[in-house]
Design a protein around this motif. Structure first.
Motif, PDB file in Angstrom:
ATOM      1  N   SER A  19       0.835  -1.206   0.000  1.00 18.42           N
ATOM      2  CA  SER A  19       0.000   0.000   0.000  1.00 18.42           C
ATOM      3  C   SER A  19       0.867   1.252   0.000  1.00 18.42           C
ATOM      4  CB  SER A  19      -0.975  -0.003   1.178  1.00 18.42           C
ATOM      5  OG  SER A  19      -0.300   0.053   2.399  1.00 18.42           O
ATOM      6  N   ARG A  23       0.862   3.931  -3.079  1.00 19.97           N
ATOM      7  CA  ARG A  23       0.534   5.319  -2.748  1.00 19.97           C
ATOM      8  C   ARG A  23       1.644   6.262  -3.205  1.00 19.97           C
ATOM      9  NH1 ARG A  23       2.146   8.241   1.198  1.00 19.97           N
ATOM     10  NH2 ARG A  23       2.920   6.486   2.415  1.00 19.97           N
ATOM     11  N   VAL A 146     -10.313   1.076  -5.860  1.00 20.05           N
ATOM     12  CA  VAL A 146      -9.779   1.561  -4.580  1.00 20.05           C
ATOM     13  C   VAL A 146     -10.143   3.035  -4.389  1.00 20.05           C
ATOM     14  CG1 VAL A 146      -7.633   2.106  -3.327  1.00 20.05           C
ATOM     15  CG2 VAL A 146      -7.889  -0.116  -4.471  1.00 20.05           C
TER      16      VAL A 146
END
Length: 149
Positions: A19, A23, A146
């Motif tokens: 993650s 990101r 997402v």
């Protein structure tokens, strides 16, 4: 996740690492597209043009959407008005308000900047293998999922 078993479940630590990697990659791409693909308008002014596409708004509405102060938004929209990209009109229902709209020139600038940004990305995608492009195509759908949550 191992190369032999791509369907193996990720541990919590691996998921945290993934993650973070995703990101940061998204942030770097976004920043580079905004700052390297076009020098015509600063990113915050381009964002305001996008917010006015097809929808007239007040400075207050724009400030709320962009999460900036009203005085900051007023400075931004004043600059866009000076460039001829945005027009002002009195609000017919509230004399204290001004309605901001995208001008024809502002629409042209918006399309031009989007085209430059798309071309910037396309140049990078052209250097990828077919397999990498297919992977990005699948990833785009997942990232869209997402982002929508």
């Amino acid at each position: 996740m191992t190369a032999k078993n791509p369907t193996a479940h990720l541990s919590r630590a691996e998921l945290v690492s993934l993650s973070n990697d995703i990101r940061l990659a998204c942030m770097r791409i976004s920043r580079r597209v905004r700052f390297e693909s076009d020098r015509e308008l600063p990113p915050h002014q381009f964002s305001v043009l996008c917010r006015l596409e097809g929808v007239a708004r007040t400075n207050s509405e724009l400030a709320d959407i962009e999460r900036v102060s009203a005085p900051s938004m007023k400075r931004t929209t004043n600059m866009l008005v000076e460039r001829g990209y945005v027009s002002r009109a009195d609000d017919p229902t509230d004399g204290r308000q001004v309605i901001l709209s995208l001008t024809q020139e502002g629409g042209k600038a918006l399309r031009r900047i989007r085209r430059h940004r798309d071309e910037w990305m396309l140049e990078r995608f052209e250097t990828l293998t077919d397999e990498e492009r297919e992977l990005l195509q699948r990833a785009a759908a997942v990232l869209g999922k997402v982002a929508s949550k």
